[in-house]
Design a protein around this motif. Structure first.
Motif, PDB file in Angstrom:
ATOM      1  N   SER A  14       0.820  -1.206   0.000  1.00  0.00           N
ATOM      2  CA  SER A  14       0.000   0.000   0.000  1.00  0.00           C
ATOM      3  C   SER A  14       0.859   1.263   0.000  1.00  0.00           C
ATOM      4  O   SER A  14       0.573   2.226  -0.720  1.00  0.00           O
ATOM      5  CB  SER A  14      -0.921  -0.010   1.219  1.00  0.00           C
ATOM      6  OG  SER A  14      -1.704   1.145   1.257  1.00  0.00           O
ATOM      7  N   GLU A  17       2.503   1.651  -3.421  1.00  0.00           N
ATOM      8  CA  GLU A  17       1.484   2.098  -4.372  1.00  0.00           C
ATOM      9  C   GLU A  17       1.254   3.599  -4.235  1.00  0.00           C
ATOM     10  O   GLU A  17       1.177   4.320  -5.238  1.00  0.00           O
ATOM     11  CB  GLU A  17       0.159   1.374  -4.132  1.00  0.00           C
ATOM     12  CG  GLU A  17       0.131  -0.051  -4.590  1.00  0.00           C
ATOM     13  CD  GLU A  17      -1.207  -0.699  -4.291  1.00  0.00           C
ATOM     14  OE1 GLU A  17      -1.849  -1.173  -5.247  1.00  0.00           O
ATOM     15  OE2 GLU A  17      -1.606  -0.718  -3.103  1.00  0.00           O
ATOM     16  N   SER A  18       1.148   4.085  -3.010  1.00  0.00           N
ATOM     17  CA  SER A  18       0.931   5.500  -2.760  1.00  0.00           C
ATOM     18  C   SER A  18       2.097   6.345  -3.261  1.00  0.00           C
ATOM     19  O   SER A  18       1.899   7.382  -3.903  1.00  0.00           O
ATOM     20  CB  SER A  18       0.714   5.729  -1.269  1.00  0.00           C
ATOM     21  OG  SER A  18       0.540   7.088  -0.990  1.00  0.00           O
ATOM     22  N   ARG A  21       2.039   6.285  -7.125  1.00  0.00           N
ATOM     23  CA  ARG A  21       0.888   7.046  -7.630  1.00  0.00           C
ATOM     24  C   ARG A  21       1.147   8.546  -7.505  1.00  0.00           C
ATOM     25  O   ARG A  21       0.916   9.301  -8.453  1.00  0.00           O
ATOM     26  CB  ARG A  21      -0.360   6.657  -6.855  1.00  0.00           C
ATOM     27  CG  ARG A  21      -1.656   7.181  -7.447  1.00  0.00           C
ATOM     28  CD  ARG A  21      -2.897   6.697  -6.697  1.00  0.00           C
ATOM     29  NE  ARG A  21      -3.026   5.244  -6.731  1.00  0.00           N
ATOM     30  CZ  ARG A  21      -2.875   4.438  -5.671  1.00  0.00           C
ATOM     31  NH1 ARG A  21      -2.615   4.944  -4.472  1.00  0.00           N
ATOM     32  NH2 ARG A  21      -3.012   3.142  -5.786  1.00  0.00           N
ATOM     33  N   ASP A  22       1.642   8.972  -6.343  1.00  0.00           N
ATOM     34  CA  ASP A  22       1.905  10.401  -6.126  1.00  0.00           C
ATOM     35  C   ASP A  22       2.998  10.924  -7.049  1.00  0.00           C
ATOM     36  O   ASP A  22       2.989  12.102  -7.405  1.00  0.00           O
ATOM     37  CB  ASP A  22       2.290  10.663  -4.673  1.00  0.00           C
ATOM     38  CG  ASP A  22       1.117  10.513  -3.715  1.00  0.00           C
ATOM     39  OD1 ASP A  22      -0.036  10.389  -4.187  1.00  0.00           O
ATOM     40  OD2 ASP A  22       1.358  10.502  -2.494  1.00  0.00           O
ATOM     41  N   GLY A  24       3.458   9.817 -10.073  1.00  0.00           N
ATOM     42  CA  GLY A  24       3.020   9.677 -11.462  1.00  0.00           C
ATOM     43  C   GLY A  24       3.679   8.519 -12.191  1.00  0.00           C
ATOM     44  O   GLY A  24       3.743   8.525 -13.418  1.00  0.00           O
ATOM     45  N   ALA A  26       3.551   4.778 -13.394  1.00  0.00           N
ATOM     46  CA  ALA A  26       2.581   3.703 -13.629  1.00  0.00           C
ATOM     47  C   ALA A  26       3.111   2.404 -13.025  1.00  0.00           C
ATOM     48  O   ALA A  26       4.313   2.117 -13.077  1.00  0.00           O
ATOM     49  CB  ALA A  26       2.363   3.529 -15.125  1.00  0.00           C
TER      50      ALA A  26
END
Length: 79
Positions: A14, A17-18, A21-22, A24, A26
């Motif tokens: 998790s 992933e964060s 994602r933050d 940018g 993929a």
């Protein structure tokens, strides 16, 4: 795609992933459905996959977050 991390720890997944994602970047979490099929016992590790072009940026993110030890080393075969 290359494997950035492989772990049984859902908190690490998790968090990574964060971070990705933050930033940018993929990514794809592989083996997530296999973990559900096994009853979520945490036996089968999940893998966070990224594009090879994002390897350096993603590894730097992990280092900046203090979890660089979670990254797969370059000498390990990536799936």
């Amino acid at each position: 795609m290359i494997e950035l991390i492989r772990t049984n720890d859902p908190v690490v997944i998790s968090f990574v992933e964060s971070l990705l994602r933050d930033a940018g970047i993929a990514f794809f979490v592989a083996d997530q459905n296999m973990s559900i099929m096994e009853g979520s016992l945490g036996i089968l590790p999940r893998r966070v996959m990224i594009d090879e072009d994002d390897r350096d940026a993603a590894r730097q993110l992990l280092k900046d977050a203090g979890i660089e030890h979670e990254a797969r080393s370059d000498d390990k075969k990536n799936a």
